[in-house]
Write a protein that holds these residues in place. Structure first.
Motif, short mmCIF file in Angstrom:
data_model
loop_
_atom_site.label_atom_id
_atom_site.label_comp_id
_atom_site.label_asym_id
_atom_site.label_seq_id
_atom_site.Cartn_x
_atom_site.Cartn_y
_atom_site.Cartn_z
N ARG A 1 0.86 -1.18 0.00
CA ARG A 1 0.00 0.00 0.00
C ARG A 1 0.90 1.24 0.00
O ARG A 1 1.92 1.28 0.68
N GLY A 2 0.51 2.22 -0.79
CA GLY A 2 1.31 3.44 -0.87
C GLY A 2 2.31 3.45 -2.00
O GLY A 2 2.98 4.46 -2.23
N HIS A 3 2.42 2.35 -2.73
CA HIS A 3 3.32 2.27 -3.89
C HIS A 3 2.82 3.23 -4.97
O HIS A 3 1.63 3.30 -5.25
N ALA A 4 3.73 3.98 -5.58
CA ALA A 4 3.33 4.97 -6.58
C ALA A 4 3.37 4.44 -8.01
O ALA A 4 2.92 5.11 -8.94
N TYR A 5 3.96 3.27 -8.21
CA TYR A 5 3.95 2.58 -9.52
C TYR A 5 4.43 3.44 -10.68
O TYR A 5 3.76 3.57 -11.70
N HIS A 6 5.61 4.01 -10.52
CA HIS A 6 6.26 4.57 -11.71
C HIS A 6 6.59 3.43 -12.66
O HIS A 6 6.44 3.57 -13.88
N LEU A 7 7.04 2.31 -12.10
CA LEU A 7 7.36 1.12 -12.88
C LEU A 7 6.58 -0.07 -12.35
O LEU A 7 6.24 -0.13 -11.16
N TYR A 8 6.32 -1.03 -13.24
CA TYR A 8 5.85 -2.35 -12.81
C TYR A 8 6.89 -3.35 -13.28
O TYR A 8 7.05 -3.58 -14.49
N VAL A 9 7.62 -3.92 -12.32
CA VAL A 9 8.76 -4.78 -12.64
C VAL A 9 8.41 -6.24 -12.42
O VAL A 9 7.88 -6.62 -11.37
N ILE A 10 8.71 -7.06 -13.42
CA ILE A 10 8.62 -8.51 -13.26
C ILE A 10 10.04 -9.08 -13.32
O ILE A 10 10.97 -8.42 -13.79
N GLN A 11 10.19 -10.29 -12.83
CA GLN A 11 11.46 -11.01 -12.90
C GLN A 11 11.21 -12.35 -13.57
O GLN A 11 10.34 -13.11 -13.14
N VAL A 12 11.98 -12.59 -14.62
CA VAL A 12 11.72 -13.76 -15.47
C VAL A 12 13.02 -14.43 -15.88
O VAL A 12 14.09 -13.81 -15.93
N ASP A 13 12.90 -15.72 -16.20
CA ASP A 13 14.00 -16.43 -16.84
C ASP A 13 14.00 -16.08 -18.33
O ASP A 13 12.96 -15.73 -18.90
N ASN A 14 15.16 -16.18 -18.95
CA ASN A 14 15.31 -15.84 -20.37
C ASN A 14 14.72 -14.46 -20.67
O ASN A 14 13.89 -14.28 -21.56
N ARG A 15 15.18 -13.48 -19.90
CA ARG A 15 14.68 -12.12 -20.09
C ARG A 15 14.93 -11.60 -21.50
O ARG A 15 14.06 -10.94 -22.08
N LEU A 16 16.11 -11.85 -22.05
CA LEU A 16 16.42 -11.34 -23.37
C LEU A 16 15.45 -11.90 -24.41
O LEU A 16 14.99 -11.18 -25.29
N GLY A 17 15.12 -13.16 -24.29
CA GLY A 17 14.17 -13.75 -25.22
C GLY A 17 12.81 -13.09 -25.14
O GLY A 17 12.19 -12.77 -26.17
N LEU A 18 12.33 -12.86 -23.91
CA LEU A 18 11.04 -12.20 -23.74
C LEU A 18 11.10 -10.76 -24.24
O LEU A 18 10.19 -10.30 -24.93
N TYR A 19 12.17 -10.06 -23.89
CA TYR A 19 12.34 -8.67 -24.32
C TYR A 19 12.24 -8.57 -25.85
O TYR A 19 11.52 -7.71 -26.39
N ASN A 20 12.95 -9.44 -26.56
CA ASN A 20 12.95 -9.40 -28.01
C ASN A 20 11.59 -9.81 -28.59
O ASN A 20 11.14 -9.25 -29.59
N TYR A 21 10.95 -10.77 -27.96
CA TYR A 21 9.62 -11.21 -28.40
C TYR A 21 8.62 -10.06 -28.27
O TYR A 21 7.84 -9.79 -29.20
N LEU B 1 12.46 -6.84 -15.66
CA LEU B 1 11.92 -6.24 -16.88
C LEU B 1 10.74 -5.36 -16.48
O LEU B 1 9.83 -5.81 -15.77
N SER B 2 10.76 -4.11 -16.93
CA SER B 2 9.68 -3.17 -16.62
C SER B 2 8.63 -3.21 -17.73
O SER B 2 8.94 -2.97 -18.90
N LEU B 3 7.40 -3.48 -17.33
CA LEU B 3 6.29 -3.57 -18.29
C LEU B 3 5.63 -2.20 -18.48
O LEU B 3 5.80 -1.31 -17.66
N PRO B 4 4.87 -2.03 -19.56
CA PRO B 4 4.16 -0.76 -19.76
C PRO B 4 3.33 -0.36 -18.55
O PRO B 4 2.55 -1.15 -18.01
N MET B 5 3.54 0.87 -18.08
CA MET B 5 2.85 1.39 -16.90
C MET B 5 2.71 2.90 -17.04
O MET B 5 3.67 3.65 -16.83
N TYR B 6 1.54 3.33 -17.44
CA TYR B 6 1.25 4.76 -17.53
C TYR B 6 -0.27 4.92 -17.62
O TYR B 6 -0.97 4.02 -18.10
#
Length: 389
Positions: free
Chosen positions: A300-320, A362-367
């Protein structure tokens, strides 16, 4: 391929009202150093809940002036997090000081107060002069706890709140404490870059409840010059209204009036923007629950400038995602692993939690203007990638 328009990780939202106030500012008598600056400072101070606010040209300028005002010099050692934009650390170097990093909390990715305590306890008293905690991604750092620690070791506190206007934590008495409100930190700073909550094109703000620091900051942002006759050192009867004094070495870090006008307009939608960010975050939370995709602790109180996930094979997901016109981002490359800082003696392996976080974040779209349809597309694209579809 996506049939949708590109989806960035963050973006500004500019309305017709925003455009109108900027045009009005352009038609006014002042493009810079006008009354709109003080008006912006006042409404921002009210929003945050502090006594004083000083508008400057950008968030980095806010950090630099804050470090100067707090007395950082060649004899200073200051503790901060490696998971931040480089400016949070660079501001100490600008003043000739030395940056010492401490590792982060695994669950939140903010500076670990226990690691900071270890540094302080294991060093001779007086080794460190200050601490710069970062409200990373919008996570509200418990500044009450940091204040207690700072007081114990005679350190100042500079809160980097660039990610968290509108964020808050509950103190030990159950009172809501807004990020940057000056109740615990000596100074706090904010950024008005386009991807932040309040977009001014460029811009920054320093907040405080300390009148002495406030007045020093006013001088530092304008070449160290004062026009306040009550503070003159050597004015004589021969000097007229033109007279001013440069009393210390400052900078030209002023914010133009048109940027301030845009900031005032944006502030009118600040609460609405936070509510939408929370709504987007809750939808992500629900989508990734009980999956291999990990999320940071979002209290509670988080301002959510970013929404960050943590994943395996980040580069693969990023490129996809990029192939599908979803432009996720990585926040941040640990500062101590950047070539410049490695030239100062830091090395890979110094902060294992920060480095492990970086490998998967990895930061997902958040706006606020992200539509439900766009967010659904982001979520489904991520799930499709990991499901092999």
């Amino acid at each position: 391929m996506s049939l949708m328009t590109p989806i960035p990780y963050g973006r500004q939202c500019i309305t017709e009202d925003d455009i109108d106030v900027v045009v009005k500012s352009l038609q006014s008598n002042f493009l810079t150093q006008g009354p709109t600056i003080e008006a912006f400072e006042n409404v921002f101070a009210d929003y945050i809940g502090c006594k004083y606010a000083v508008a400057v040209s950008n968030g980095t300028a806010a950090l630099h002036l804050s470090a100067l005002a707090l007395g950082v010099n060649k004899n200073s050692k200051v503790i901060t997090s490696p998971i931040t934009f480089a400016a949070s650390a660079n501001c100490v170097l600008y003043c000739g000081g030395e940056v010492i990093f401490a590792d982060i909390e695994e669950k939140s990715a903010v500076l670990d107060i226990n690691k900071v305590r270890e540094l302080l306890v294991n060093s001779p008293k007086g080794t460190f002069q200050g601490i710069i905690p970062i409200d990373f991604a919008g996570f509200p750092v418990n500044m009450e706890s940091f204040r207690q620690l700072a007081d114990e070791f005679d350190c100042w506190l500079l809160e980097d709140s660039c990610h968290s206007p509108g964020g808050f934590f509950m103190d030990s008495n159950g009172v809501q404490q807004n990020c940057g409100n000056g109740q615990y930190a000596d100074l706090a700073i904010f950024s008005f870059h386009p991807v932040k909550h309040i977009a001014c094109g460029e811009g920054g703000m320093i907040t405080t409840n300390n009148k002495e620091l406030y007045e020093k900051l006013l001088r530092l942002r304008t070449h160290g010059i004062t026009k306040d006759s009550n503070k003159f050192v050597k004015k004589t009867q021969k000097d007229g209204a033109w007279y001013y004094e440069m009393q210390e070495l400052g900078y030209n870090y002023r914010l133009p009036d048109l940027n301030a006008a845009l900031g005032i307009s944006q502030l009118q939608r600040a609460h609405e923007g936070i509510e939408r960010r929370i709504e987007i975050a809750r939808k992500y939370d629900a989508a990734f629950e009980n999956t291999q995709i990990k999320t940071l602790h979002n209290p509670r109180g988080h301002a959510y400038h970013l929404y960050v996930i943590q994943v395996d094979n980040r580069l693969g997901l990023y490129n996809y995602l990029k192939d599908n016109e979803i432009y996720a981002q990585v926040h941040y490359i640990p500062v101590h692993t950047l070539p410049y800082y490695q030239g100062l003696g830091w090395k890979n392996g110094d902060f294992p939690i920060a480095e492990a976080y970086y490998e998967k974040c990895l930061s997902l779209p958040m706006y606020p203007s992200l539509t439900d349809k766009q967010q659904d597309f982001v979520i489904n694209s991520i799930k499709n990638y990991y499901n092999g579809n």
